[in-house]
Design an enzyme around this catalytic site. Structure first.
Site, PDB file in Angstrom:
ATOM      1  N   PRO A   2       0.825  -1.219   0.000  1.00  9.14           N
ATOM      2  CG  PRO A   2      -0.736  -1.543   1.681  1.00  9.14           C
ATOM      3  CD  PRO A   2       0.563  -2.060   1.158  1.00  9.14           C
ATOM      4  CD  GLU A   3       3.326   2.804  -4.128  1.00 10.48           C
ATOM      5  OE1 GLU A   3       3.368   3.950  -4.597  1.00 10.48           O
ATOM      6  OE2 GLU A   3       3.744   1.808  -4.735  1.00 10.48           O
TER       7      GLU A   3
END
Ligand SMILES: [Zn+2]
Length: 278
Positions: A2-3
């Site tokens: 996840p960014e």
């Protein structure tokens, strides 16, 4: 992994469903997710508190509590925060369970257990959570003007890809979005910042804002090998808009002439087109 867009999607869910809720009771399974402190510290720090806000800086979720402390959640490789009805069957790798005052439950699930949950004193963030204290500007949560990026670009001769990935410079961009942003900007990942003129810097600025914003609008990217989902277990769909990431060997969708290359450095893969990125 996840960014910024995926973590922002989770933050929005938490803002809607967790803010204003009291955490009645907490259970900790795997100790690795609370490695910075201890299960006892997490349980004592959360039990009986009410979540007063849902914030994000870079890839860190920050949830201020009415006790004055803040809960930090980092999803790292495969972490998920899920909201569920009380007593619902839990998926494997549910490491933290928070029982809420309306009978629902919030779970921290993480198959690879690189993620973490911690309660800290925000006045001592530099001592208790140095990585949060050292974060650079968040291009979505904070003011991030063209001049800010120009200052960053002018300050260094580093290559653009590692520069974009450096959380102490710009917080929240990871491997997927760095590749997409550089492609949109028509800049090579290994291009030195010292060779980027102000027009190209403006293109890079626009790409950072546009791509992160567009990805947030569709709930981020969910890839085959990652488990990212939002608070309700829904996948994102920005992976359908990826133009280079995960497309190695395919014809470039942008110029129609180049082939997407994949190069690996420092254990990270980089995807780019040698024709339209220079
Ligand atoms: Zn191309």
């Amino acid at each position: 992994m996840p960014e910024l867009p995926e973590v922002e999607t989770v933050r929005r869910g938490l803002e809607q469903h967790l803010v204003g809720r009291q955490i009645v009771r907490v259970e900790v399974g795997r100790e690795r997710v609370v490695r910075r402190t201890s299960p006892e510290a997490l349980i004592a720090g959360l039990s009986g508190t009410t979540v007063v806000a849902a914030q994000r800086r870079g890839k860190y979720l920050l949830l201020p509590l009415d006790s004055g402390d803040t809960m930090m959640i980092h999803l790292r490789m495969s972490g998920q925060v899920l909201l569920a009805a009380g007593g619902a069957a839990r998926p494997p790798h549910t490491h933290v369970v928070m029982y809420l005052d309306d009978g629902s439950e919030a779970w921290f699930v993480d198959p690879r257990t690189f993620g973490e949950v911690v309660v800290f004193d925000p006045d001592r963030v530099d001592v208790e959570l140095p990585p949060v204290a050292q974060l650079g500007v968040d291009p979505i949560a904070e003011s991030f003007e063209r001049a800010d990026l120009r200052r960053i670009i002018r300050s260094t001769s580093r290559a653009l890809k590692p520069l974009l990935l450096d959380q102490q410079v710009i917080a929240g961009i990871g491997n997927i979005y760095a590749d997409e942003i550089l492609h949109r900007s028509r800049l090579r990942p290994d291009r030195s910042a010292s060779t980027v003129d102000s027009r190209a810097t403006n293109r890079l600025h626009e790409a950072i804002i546009d791509i992160l914003t567009s990805a947030i609008e569709v709930g981020g990217s969910t890839l085959g090998d990652a488990q990212y989902v939002d608070l309700m277990g829904e996948s994102g769909s920005y992976q359908d808009d990826h133009r280079v990431y995960g497309r190695a060997g395919e014809r470039c969708l942008t110029c129609g002439r180049g082939w997407i290359r994949r190069t690996v450095s420092g254990g990270r893969s980089t995807h780019w087109c040698g024709v339209c990125q220079s």
